[in-house]
Design a protein around this motif. Structure first.
Motif, PDB file in Angstrom:
ATOM      1  N   ARG A 229       0.866  -1.084  -0.089  1.00 27.47           N
ATOM      2  CA  ARG A 229       0.031  -0.003   0.098  1.00 27.47           C
ATOM      3  C   ARG A 229       0.817   1.361  -0.102  1.00 27.47           C
ATOM      4  NH1 ARG A 229      -4.982  -1.544   4.314  1.00 27.47           N
ATOM      5  NH2 ARG A 229      -4.787  -3.732   3.892  1.00 27.47           N
ATOM      6  N   GLY A 230       2.052   1.265  -0.270  1.00 29.16           N
ATOM      7  CA  GLY A 230       3.032   2.342  -0.099  1.00 29.16           C
ATOM      8  C   GLY A 230       3.504   2.596   1.163  1.00 29.16           C
ATOM      9  N   VAL A 231       3.257   1.786   2.038  1.00 30.51           N
ATOM     10  CA  VAL A 231       3.574   2.208   3.445  1.00 30.51           C
ATOM     11  C   VAL A 231       5.256   2.264   3.635  1.00 30.51           C
ATOM     12  CG1 VAL A 231       3.644   1.560   6.066  1.00 30.51           C
ATOM     13  CG2 VAL A 231       1.627   1.556   4.467  1.00 30.51           C
ATOM     14  N   LEU A 232       5.810   1.286   3.227  1.00 26.51           N
ATOM     15  CA  LEU A 232       7.279   1.130   2.955  1.00 26.51           C
ATOM     16  C   LEU A 232       7.966   2.167   2.421  1.00 26.51           C
ATOM     17  CD1 LEU A 232      10.001  -0.152   4.025  1.00 26.51           C
ATOM     18  CD2 LEU A 232       9.745  -1.658   2.172  1.00 26.51           C
ATOM     19  N   THR A 233       7.469   2.518   1.204  1.00 29.57           N
ATOM     20  CA  THR A 233       8.062   3.741   0.386  1.00 29.57           C
ATOM     21  C   THR A 233       8.059   4.899   1.183  1.00 29.57           C
ATOM     22  OG1 THR A 233       7.182   2.615  -1.791  1.00 29.57           O
ATOM     23  CG2 THR A 233       7.877   5.032  -1.913  1.00 29.57           C
ATOM     24  N   GLU A 234       6.944   5.339   1.775  1.00 29.78           N
ATOM     25  CA  GLU A 234       6.949   6.630   2.595  1.00 29.78           C
ATOM     26  C   GLU A 234       7.679   6.651   3.897  1.00 29.78           C
ATOM     27  OE1 GLU A 234       5.341   9.384   1.291  1.00 29.78           O
ATOM     28  OE2 GLU A 234       5.162   8.152  -0.481  1.00 29.78           O
ATOM     29  N   LEU A 235       7.789   5.379   4.319  1.00 30.86           N
ATOM     30  CA  LEU A 235       8.881   5.422   5.489  1.00 30.86           C
ATOM     31  C   LEU A 235      10.503   5.495   5.097  1.00 30.86           C
ATOM     32  CD1 LEU A 235       7.552   2.255   7.414  1.00 30.86           C
ATOM     33  CD2 LEU A 235       7.647   4.359   8.488  1.00 30.86           C
ATOM     34  N   MET A 236      10.773   4.797   4.001  1.00 31.83           N
ATOM     35  CA  MET A 236      11.937   5.123   3.136  1.00 31.83           C
ATOM     36  C   MET A 236      12.147   6.616   3.127  1.00 31.83           C
ATOM     37  SD  MET A 236      13.772   2.378   3.089  1.00 31.83           S
ATOM     38  CE  MET A 236      13.352   2.339   4.897  1.00 31.83           C
ATOM     39  N   ARG A 237      11.012   7.080   2.389  1.00 28.17           N
ATOM     40  CA  ARG A 237      11.247   8.605   1.741  1.00 28.17           C
ATOM     41  C   ARG A 237      11.583   9.427   3.159  1.00 28.17           C
ATOM     42  NH1 ARG A 237       9.554  10.121  -2.893  1.00 28.17           N
ATOM     43  NH2 ARG A 237       7.740   8.306  -2.792  1.00 28.17           N
ATOM     44  N   ALA A 238      10.749   9.154   4.069  1.00 26.37           N
ATOM     45  CA  ALA A 238      11.003  10.107   5.306  1.00 26.37           C
ATOM     46  C   ALA A 238      12.364   9.877   5.866  1.00 26.37           C
ATOM     47  CB  ALA A 238       9.751   9.819   6.253  1.00 26.37           C
ATOM     48  N   GLN A 239      12.708   8.661   6.066  1.00 25.71           N
ATOM     49  CA  GLN A 239      13.988   8.431   6.782  1.00 25.71           C
ATOM     50  C   GLN A 239      15.159   8.995   5.937  1.00 25.71           C
ATOM     51  OE1 GLN A 239      15.763   4.411   6.538  1.00 25.71           O
ATOM     52  NE2 GLN A 239      15.505   4.474   8.967  1.00 25.71           N
ATOM     53  N   LEU A 240      15.023   8.842   4.336  1.00 26.79           N
ATOM     54  CA  LEU A 240      16.157   9.343   3.573  1.00 26.79           C
ATOM     55  C   LEU A 240      16.427  10.773   3.917  1.00 26.79           C
ATOM     56  CD1 LEU A 240      15.905   7.020   0.391  1.00 26.79           C
ATOM     57  CD2 LEU A 240      17.809   7.120   2.161  1.00 26.79           C
ATOM     58  N   ARG A 241      15.197  11.608   3.742  1.00 30.17           N
ATOM     59  CA  ARG A 241      15.046  12.967   4.139  1.00 30.17           C
ATOM     60  C   ARG A 241      15.953  13.452   5.333  1.00 30.17           C
ATOM     61  NH1 ARG A 241      15.520  16.060  -0.073  1.00 30.17           N
ATOM     62  NH2 ARG A 241      14.039  15.375  -1.712  1.00 30.17           N
ATOM     63  N   GLN A 242      15.579  12.808   6.531  1.00 26.46           N
ATOM     64  CA  GLN A 242      16.207  13.115   7.585  1.00 26.46           C
ATOM     65  C   GLN A 242      17.501  12.903   7.680  1.00 26.46           C
ATOM     66  OE1 GLN A 242      15.994  10.230  10.995  1.00 26.46           O
ATOM     67  NE2 GLN A 242      15.220  12.046  12.492  1.00 26.46           N
ATOM     68  N   ILE A 243      17.892  11.640   6.903  1.00 29.81           N
ATOM     69  CA  ILE A 243      19.297  11.255   7.066  1.00 29.81           C
ATOM     70  C   ILE A 243      20.176  12.496   6.401  1.00 29.81           C
ATOM     71  CG2 ILE A 243      21.103   9.848   6.139  1.00 29.81           C
ATOM     72  CD1 ILE A 243      18.999   7.355   6.622  1.00 29.81           C
ATOM     73  N   ARG A 244      19.678  12.962   5.202  1.00 32.47           N
ATOM     74  CA  ARG A 244      20.104  14.130   4.547  1.00 32.47           C
ATOM     75  C   ARG A 244      20.320  15.184   5.280  1.00 32.47           C
ATOM     76  NH1 ARG A 244      21.640  14.877  -0.809  1.00 32.47           N
ATOM     77  NH2 ARG A 244      21.740  17.144  -1.511  1.00 32.47           N
ATOM     78  N   GLU A 245      19.576  15.537   6.201  1.00 33.48           N
ATOM     79  CA  GLU A 245      19.244  16.873   6.822  1.00 33.48           C
ATOM     80  C   GLU A 245      20.207  16.745   8.135  1.00 33.48           C
ATOM     81  OE1 GLU A 245      15.097  17.107   8.011  1.00 33.48           O
ATOM     82  OE2 GLU A 245      14.520  17.606   5.896  1.00 33.48           O
ATOM     83  N   LEU A 246      20.575  15.547   8.686  1.00 30.78           N
ATOM     84  CA  LEU A 246      21.533  15.198   9.588  1.00 30.78           C
ATOM     85  C   LEU A 246      22.940  15.421   9.056  1.00 30.78           C
ATOM     86  CD1 LEU A 246      19.668  12.215  11.422  1.00 30.78           C
ATOM     87  CD2 LEU A 246      19.898  14.574  12.313  1.00 30.78           C
ATOM     88  N   GLY A 247      23.179  15.632   7.701  1.00 30.71           N
ATOM     89  CA  GLY A 247      24.378  15.495   7.289  1.00 30.71           C
ATOM     90  C   GLY A 247      25.119  14.364   7.107  1.00 30.71           C
ATOM     91  N   GLU A 248      24.492  13.135   7.016  1.00 34.07           N
ATOM     92  CA  GLU A 248      25.316  11.717   6.995  1.00 34.07           C
ATOM     93  C   GLU A 248      25.060  11.567   5.299  1.00 34.07           C
ATOM     94  OE1 GLU A 248      23.908  10.308  11.370  1.00 34.07           O
ATOM     95  OE2 GLU A 248      22.627  10.086   9.623  1.00 34.07           O
ATOM     96  N   PRO A 249      26.100  11.665   4.716  1.00 33.81           N
ATOM     97  CA  PRO A 249      26.057  11.317   2.998  1.00 33.81           C
ATOM     98  C   PRO A 249      25.842   9.738   2.884  1.00 33.81           C
ATOM     99  CG  PRO A 249      28.187  11.689   3.877  1.00 33.81           C
ATOM    100  CD  PRO A 249      27.533  11.893   5.199  1.00 33.81           C
ATOM    101  N   LEU A 250      25.991   8.902   3.819  1.00 32.70           N
ATOM    102  CA  LEU A 250      25.903   7.498   3.522  1.00 32.70           C
ATOM    103  C   LEU A 250      24.896   6.807   4.413  1.00 32.70           C
ATOM    104  CD1 LEU A 250      29.705   6.369   3.056  1.00 32.70           C
ATOM    105  CD2 LEU A 250      28.170   7.023   1.305  1.00 32.70           C
ATOM    106  N   ALA A 251      24.162   6.042   3.823  1.00 30.20           N
ATOM    107  CA  ALA A 251      23.171   5.027   4.513  1.00 30.20           C
ATOM    108  C   ALA A 251      23.506   3.449   4.335  1.00 30.20           C
ATOM    109  CB  ALA A 251      21.670   5.434   4.554  1.00 30.20           C
ATOM    110  N   SER A 252      23.412   2.664   5.193  1.00 30.25           N
ATOM    111  CA  SER A 252      23.467   1.225   4.841  1.00 30.25           C
ATOM    112  C   SER A 252      22.662   0.548   5.669  1.00 30.25           C
ATOM    113  CB  SER A 252      25.104   0.756   5.034  1.00 30.25           C
ATOM    114  OG  SER A 252      25.223   0.502   6.609  1.00 30.25           O
TER     115      SER A 252
END
Length: 404
Positions: A92-115
């Motif tokens: 239903r797109g739940v995971l997609t929106e979770l990933m979108r919110a998380q990636l935005r936060q990671i970028r705002e935190l100044g972390e250039p990588l995620a694993s």
């Protein structure tokens, strides 16, 4: 998705979110004791939940770390885990929106990588993650009267007392350092979740430490498993799940000690580096086999220009990469990559690729020519493939060695 809400969790909601995650993996909820230790690794301000009608139905969490990239630079990293959606709310797109919110936060935190470590390989490519490190599970028949020959160098191995593990292993890991592309730092919360929680639950874990002229310089952490050797007897197998050393010689010294243990039929080590030549120290190379070859680290370049500029490159003429990033479009664009650095450019692209394929290339695990042959990269200038192979190559295969 209009009837779902994605937001950061309150402290009181984190255990329910963890239960949702465990349920998505078909596991039972954590016991009180396990939760008490395991809950400390993920700061609440990095824990997202998906809610419907006030009930948690999805989770995506991370903790801060760092990762070594080719050339020795160490970049801030978001270690992503506890990602899951309840079975009655998937597709239903739940995971997609979770990933979108998380990636935005990671970028705002100044972390250039995620694993992350993917439970299923089909899930995370669409969010920009690509396999950046692989590992092989190695099983070696014990010496059985054919001792492993002595190795060059000076060092000895000792067994730690159980009460030493929680203090000694973090100290040694810190001393070893992030000397290989893909290696990541381990914050206090990681040791609580991955080691101290297991010790508190009275799991039988054994650690050996290698010491050289300058002190402790490597360790292996393992369990023993009973295996059927014959109808009238059983033998043991050593299962290694964490092993690091300051050099290849130290790691092979740990292997030699394990292979000489009494009453042991074999040694099995999970997700070892692809360039760890255990076979070469054995009297009979046939005693070693690769039981499995697996994806180890899925990497996401959250800030493409920062990540590309942080690593070093081989000697070759520059190539222009055109990168596409659907989730973080500010990463999209053309980058001139060469031994002297990285810059954005308007020049025509030599190679075109999505951000998940760039992650496969970034740490040096796969050459550009292989990615092109499999359709993951489009060459507009065929001669650029050879240049890209040289630019992104590394002396050692990337490897993390840290599960979370």
């Amino acid at each position: 998705m209009s009837d779902y809400q994605i937001r950061l969790l309150e402290e009181s909601e984190t255990r329910a979110a963890h239960t949702v995650f465990l349920g998505s993996m078909h596991n039972a909820p954590a016991s009180d004791e396990s939760w008490e230790l395991g809950s400390r690794g993920y700061p609440t301000q990095r824990c997202f939940g998906a809610f419907r009608a006030g009930r948690i139905v999805g989770s995506a969490q991370s903790f801060p770390s760092t990762m070594a990239v080719p050339g020795g630079a160490v970049l801030p990293l978001a270690a992503v885990s506890r990602v899951g959606v309840r079975a009655d709310h998937t597709r239903r797109g739940v995971l997609t929106e979770l990933m979108r919110a998380q990636l935005r936060q990671i970028r705002e935190l100044g972390e250039p990588l995620a694993s992350l470590h993917a439970s299923e390989s089909v899930i995370y490519g669409r969010f920009g993650y690509g396999v950046a490190c692989r590992g092989r599970t190695v099983e070696v028949e014990a010496s059985r009267g054919r001792p492993v020959p002595p190795l060059p160098g000076v060092g000895e191995v000792r067994i730690l007392d159980t009460e030493e593990l929680a203090t000694e292993l973090p100290r040694i890991y810190e001393r070893i350092g992030l000397h290989r592309p893909g290696m990541m730092s381990r914050p206090r919360g990681w040791w609580l979740m991955q080691l101290e929680r297991r010790l508190a639950l009275k799991e039988r874990i054994i650690a050996i430490v290698h010491s050289g002229p300058d002190g402790d310089d490597g360790y292996a952490l393992y369990e023993t498993t009973m295996v059927d050797a014959a109808p009238d007897r059983q033998d043991r197998r050593i299962d290694v799940f964490d092993m690091h050393g300051v050099s290849l010689g130290v790691v092979l010294g740990l292997w030699r000690f394990l292979l000489g243990a009494d009453l042991v039929r074999s040694v099995r080590a999970w997700l070892r580096p692809l360039d760890e030549p255990v076979e070469l120290i054995l009297p009979n190379r046939g005693d070693c086999r690769t039981a499995n070859l697996e994806d180890e680290t899925w990497l996401r370049l959250v800030d493409v220009p920062t990540a590309l500029a942080a690593r070093t490159y081989g000697v070759a003429e520059p190539v222009v990469l055109e990168v596409h990033d659907r989730f973080l479009p500010e990463n999209s664009g053309r980058y001139r990559v060469g031994k002297d650095g990285v810059e954005r450019t308007d020049a025509p692209a030599d190679l075109e690729l999505p951000v998940d394929a760039l992650a496969m290339l970034f740490l040096g695990d796969l050459p550009a020519s292989q990615l092109a042959a499999t359709g993951k990269l489009v060459p507009h200038e065929p001669a650029a493939l050879e240049r890209a192979d040289r630019l992104f190559s590394t002396a050692r295969s990337p490897h993390s060695g840290t599960f979370f």
